[in-house]
Enzyme design. Structure first.
Site, PDB file in Angstrom:
ATOM      1  N   GLU A 280       0.825  -1.211   0.000  1.00 29.73           N
ATOM      2  CA  GLU A 280       0.000   0.000   0.000  1.00 29.73           C
ATOM      3  C   GLU A 280       0.865   1.271   0.000  1.00 29.73           C
ATOM      4  OE1 GLU A 280      -4.299  -0.345   1.778  1.00 29.73           O
ATOM      5  OE2 GLU A 280      -2.989   0.549   3.275  1.00 29.73           O
ATOM      6  N   GLU A 283       2.203   1.709  -3.345  1.00 31.75           N
ATOM      7  CA  GLU A 283       1.165   2.202  -4.250  1.00 31.75           C
ATOM      8  C   GLU A 283       0.936   3.706  -4.029  1.00 31.75           C
ATOM      9  OE1 GLU A 283      -2.540   0.109  -3.741  1.00 31.75           O
ATOM     10  OE2 GLU A 283      -3.569   1.268  -5.291  1.00 31.75           O
ATOM     11  N   CYS A 300      -8.753  -2.245   3.447  1.00 29.17           N
ATOM     12  CA  CYS A 300      -8.686  -3.392   4.364  1.00 29.17           C
ATOM     13  C   CYS A 300     -10.047  -3.805   4.896  1.00 29.17           C
ATOM     14  CB  CYS A 300      -7.819  -3.055   5.568  1.00 29.17           C
ATOM     15  SG  CYS A 300      -6.158  -2.617   5.122  1.00 29.17           S
ATOM     16  N   SER A 320      -7.310   1.735  -2.820  1.00 22.97           N
ATOM     17  CA  SER A 320      -6.084   0.969  -3.037  1.00 22.97           C
ATOM     18  C   SER A 320      -6.478  -0.368  -3.651  1.00 22.97           C
ATOM     19  CB  SER A 320      -5.382   0.731  -1.701  1.00 22.97           C
ATOM     20  OG  SER A 320      -4.477  -0.333  -1.815  1.00 22.97           O
ATOM     21  N   LYS A 359     -16.057  -9.933   6.488  1.00 20.67           N
ATOM     22  CA  LYS A 359     -14.982 -10.748   5.906  1.00 20.67           C
ATOM     23  C   LYS A 359     -15.528 -12.055   5.328  1.00 20.67           C
ATOM     24  CE  LYS A 359     -11.246  -8.293   7.236  1.00 20.67           C
ATOM     25  NZ  LYS A 359     -10.384  -7.646   6.232  1.00 20.67           N
ATOM     26  N   GLU A 362     -16.544 -11.044   1.983  1.00 21.89           N
ATOM     27  CA  GLU A 362     -15.334 -10.746   1.209  1.00 21.89           C
ATOM     28  C   GLU A 362     -14.672 -12.027   0.697  1.00 21.89           C
ATOM     29  OE1 GLU A 362     -11.911  -9.574   3.511  1.00 21.89           O
ATOM     30  OE2 GLU A 362     -11.224  -8.192   1.959  1.00 21.89           O
ATOM     31  N   GLU A 367     -13.729 -12.898  -7.269  1.00 25.89           N
ATOM     32  CA  GLU A 367     -12.375 -12.582  -7.731  1.00 25.89           C
ATOM     33  C   GLU A 367     -11.294 -12.953  -6.720  1.00 25.89           C
ATOM     34  OE1 GLU A 367     -14.925 -10.536  -7.272  1.00 25.89           O
ATOM     35  OE2 GLU A 367     -14.353  -8.742  -6.153  1.00 25.89           O
ATOM     36  N   CYS A 504     -11.714  -2.110  13.936  1.00 22.99           N
ATOM     37  CA  CYS A 504     -11.961  -3.560  14.031  1.00 22.99           C
ATOM     38  C   CYS A 504     -12.146  -4.037  15.470  1.00 22.99           C
ATOM     39  CB  CYS A 504     -10.808  -4.327  13.406  1.00 22.99           C
ATOM     40  SG  CYS A 504     -10.318  -3.680  11.812  1.00 22.99           S
TER      41      CYS A 504
END
Lengths: 583, 164
Positions: A280, A283, A300, A320, A359, A362, A367, A504
């Site tokens: 990250e 990037e 995230c 990102s 999650k 996710e 993908e 979190c």
């Protein structure tokens, strides 16, 4: 605020004039029972549990929403009040499926059960018609309205805190239920699966879709090599499920328990958090130097990602492209680790223990796979891990400590603080400033982006590069921040967004603390302190100094942002319709 | 939207009318209920697409809009017939046998309460007290009031709406 003089149950006291009766009573150590009330989230006085009598008042008042007034005389436990509360509670119970023996909340955190005991309700005198509902079982969240008591905490947190607003009270009177428009399942709405509704539910009407059976099946399959990883925030809260004080870091005991459960390898998502920071930061610097799309926004938090896809599609290119740490880790485990350990990757089963319900969604995104193998095979929440530990009778508080397995047992302090708001930004700044300056800077702790202010901003200058950063937690704050940026009121280069309020540590998959505790103490702060203190005690505090990550790049990935990194560690996003057509 | 003749003139005109209503109320306090009333006047009912347009227009969650629509019996998500039959189920009408009248309408028309006949001619609803308790039980069809109704009258009442 000026003080007013009041009398509560014969106690004369003086309290600030903006206090509610509930707060005033608390100040003189009198406990008024509540059920729908959740401080700062749901203050609507609908359950009528906190009724009190005031001298000269026409009717009983809800203490949670009634402000004190000069000269007020309040009776919190008069016979009239006690009887009214009991009747109201019995009426609620008369339309509640009382299959408590098999309810996940009943022995841990059911506020209805606790209240029935506290108020001495021994039998429910009212029998009659009960409403019947079908369960809505999603990938992340299950709703069972047969247990719902219509307190509307979930509605408030979804609408007011998260500004998602996919549920509301539907219908009228006895047939009222909490649901989505046109009886849609949550999956057919712009629900982001953050699970905050689960965290605030006082009963068992909302819970995560459990995947422990999938994990047990994998563990019991001799063909499979089962690898587990645990997110930073899990260690800061897991102990609560076993009666340990809030804010106890239980990293070592957690590792021991995971081995006892039978995982073949126990890895630390913190290591992958360091890996994420490498990708990250790289990037970010690349975007800053090459005039790429800014501000760059962290990726995230899967609740935030889905929120962006539904509500801010114009910012998808700002996200990102990094996968979230545990997804990165999944693909590294099935490639680099498989190769290194000489294991057929198709025989590896990866499990993520996360403080998060989103999650689960996710991990199931199409993908999220490399060469036909899913990055992560199963996601369980902190609560589900606790239930697995109970399943096999482990005496958790008395376990000895153990350490994570090589080659991914080493993490930096930067990886640890990923679990709290501002942590990802702080970790990224620790690394980005070093990369930009080409040396090791002294910047480690960034106080301005710590704490629970809704939107935080910081700035740091390295050489000629000025980095302006913003942090938002909770989707309502994220929405506010993005709207400010859209309106040109704020200019930044880098944004961290976590879907859950406080990050979190207060994720939708964390142990549930009842409103009695949440109303009067800051649970998140104690959990966050557990992470910051772990960070302070780490030898390595910057992600790029993590030897495990360095070795990974040297042996396998080459450079951050390289071709292999992009294949394994990066992803893409797409706009999602809010209410897609359904059959 | 809403209509099957997607894109045809009438649908576009209705959409335009709805947008005007939304624009008129957008910056007022408590705009939702007046907008819903006017939207229902335009479309005859409040289907999914109309509620979604209102939600987006007023910057409210769709769940808010639907919650309000589902709360008030005056709003409907199903299309209504050319002739809207309302059987009063208020206390006076109820004790004078309104339920049997409602049953008779459902069997005669072959539809459930809240629904509309396939040809779009009749829709059937149970309603709250219409304020004509002296005539109980009462049935209203559009603006026509029928008092002292007995189940045996139902077919005759419907005959009044036969078209040549």
């Amino acid at each position: 605020m000026r003080n007013v003089n009041i009398t509560i149950d014969g106690i004369k006291t003086s309290v600030p004039g903006n206090y509610t009766i509930l707060e005033a009573a608390k100040a003189v150590n009198i406990f008024i029972p509540t059920l729908c009330y959740l401080r700062d989230v749901n203050e609507i006085g609908c359950c009528r549990m906190c009724l009190v009598e005031t001298k000269g008042g026409k009717a009983l008042q809800a203490a949670c929403v009634t402000p004190v007034a000069e000269g007020m005389e309040i009776y919190t436990h008069s016979p009239k009040v006690v009887e009214a509360r009991k009747v109201n509670l019995e009426l609620i119970l008369s339309n509640h499926v009382t299959r408590c023996q098999t309810c996940s909340r009943s022995w841990t955190s059911c506020e209805l059960q606790t209240l029935a005991n506290k108020l001495g309700v021994e039998a429910v005198r009212f029998e009659g018609e009960a409403t019947k509902h079908t369960q809505d079982i999603g990938v992340s969240i299950v709703r069972d309205n047969n247990k719902c008591i219509l307190c509307r905490r979930c509605v408030s947190v979804c609408k007011n805190v998260q500004t998602v607003g996919v549920i509301d009270a539907i219908g009228r009177g006895f047939h009222t239920e909490i649901g989505s428009p046109f009886d849609r399942k949550l999956a057919d709405t712009p629900c982001v699966n953050c699970g905050q509704c689960v965290n605030v539910c006082p009963v068992g009407a909302l819970h995560e879709k459990t995947d422990t059976d999938v994990v047990w099946n994998a563990l019991n399959d001799p063909e499979l090599h089962v690898v587990v990883q645990t997110a930073p925030a899990v260690r800061a809260a897991l102990g609560e499920s076993f009666g340990m004080p809030i804010g106890t870091a239980v990293t070592g005991k957690m590792v021991t328990a995971l081995r006892m459960i039978g995982f073949d390898k126990v890895f630390d998502t913190d290591t992958a958090a360091d890996l994420t920071i490498m990708e990250e930061s790289n990037e970010l610097i690349d975007r800053v130097r090459s005039g790429g799309k800014l501000p760059m926004i962290t990726s995230c938090s899967p609740g935030w990602i889905k929120f962006c896809e539904h509500y801010f599609p114009e910012y998808l290119d700002n996200l990102s492209t990094c996968k979230s740490p545990h997804m990165m880790f999944g693909s590294i485990i099935k490639t680099y680790y498989a190769k290194k350990a000489g294991i057929d990757p198709s025989k590896i089963f990866t499990v993520s223990v996360m403080p998060c319900t989103a999650k689960k969604f996710e991990a199931k995104r199409p993908e999220m796979e490399v060469d036909g193998l899913r990055d992560v095979d199963a996601v369980i929440t902190t609560r589900e891990l606790a239930s697995m530990i109970y399943d096999i009778g482990i005496d958790f508080p008395n376990l000895p400590d153990d350490v994570f397995d090589d080659p991914f047992g080493i993490a930096s302090g930067a990886g640890v603080i990923f679990g709290t708001t501002g942590g990802v930004m702080e970790a990224a700044l620790r690394t980005a400033t070093d990369i930009l300056s080409g040396s090791s800077t002294d910047n480690i702790e960034y106080e301005e982006i710590r704490g629970f202010e809704g939107i935080k901003v910081a700035e740091c200058t390295v050489g000629e590069v000025r980095l302006r950063a913003a942090v938002a937690h909770g989707l309502g704050n994220a929405r506010k921040l993005l709207n400010q940026i859209k309106a040109g009121e704020l200019e930044v280069d880098f944004i961290e967004i976590m879907a859950c309020p406080n990050g979190c540590i207060n994720g939708g998959g964390q142990p549930i603390q009842s409103s009695d505790i949440r109303n009067w103490s800051n649970v998140s702060q104690r959990r966050a302190e557990a992470l910051y203190s772990e960070d302070r005690n780490m030898y390595v505090r910057k992600s790029h100094n993590n030897p495990a990550v360095k070795r990974l790049y040297k042996d396998y990935l080459g450079m951050a942002g390289g071709t292999l990194s992009h294949k394994l560690l990066h992803t893409h996003y797409h706009e999602r319709e809010k209410y897609p057509e359904i059959d | 939207m809403a209509n099957e003749c997607n894109g045809c003139e009438q649908a576009l005109a209705m959409e335009k009318a709805l947008d005007e209503v939304i624009a008129r109320y957008k910056d007022t306090k408590g705009p939702l209920i007046p907008v819903l009333h006017e939207a229902q006047a335009i479309y005859g009912y409040l289907p999914f697409e109309v509620q979604l347009r209102i939600a987006e227009g007023l910057d409210l969650p769709l769940a808010d809009v639907y919650g309000v629509v589902s709360f008030y019996t005056g709003f409907t998500t199903k299309p209504k017939g050319k002739y809207r039959i309302s059987v009063c189920m208020g206390t006076a009408c109820y004790v004078k046998g309104a339920e049997a009248i409602l049953d008779k309408f459902t069997t005669t028309l072959g539809i459930n309460v809240g629904d509309c006949t396939e040809d779009g001619k009749f829709s059937l609803d149970a309603c709250r007290c219409v304020g004509a308790c002296g005539l109980a039980p009462v049935v209203m069809i559009n603006d026509d009031v029928y008092g002292n109704v007995i189940p045996e009258n139902v077919e005759n009442i419907l005959k009044n709406y036969e078209e040549a």
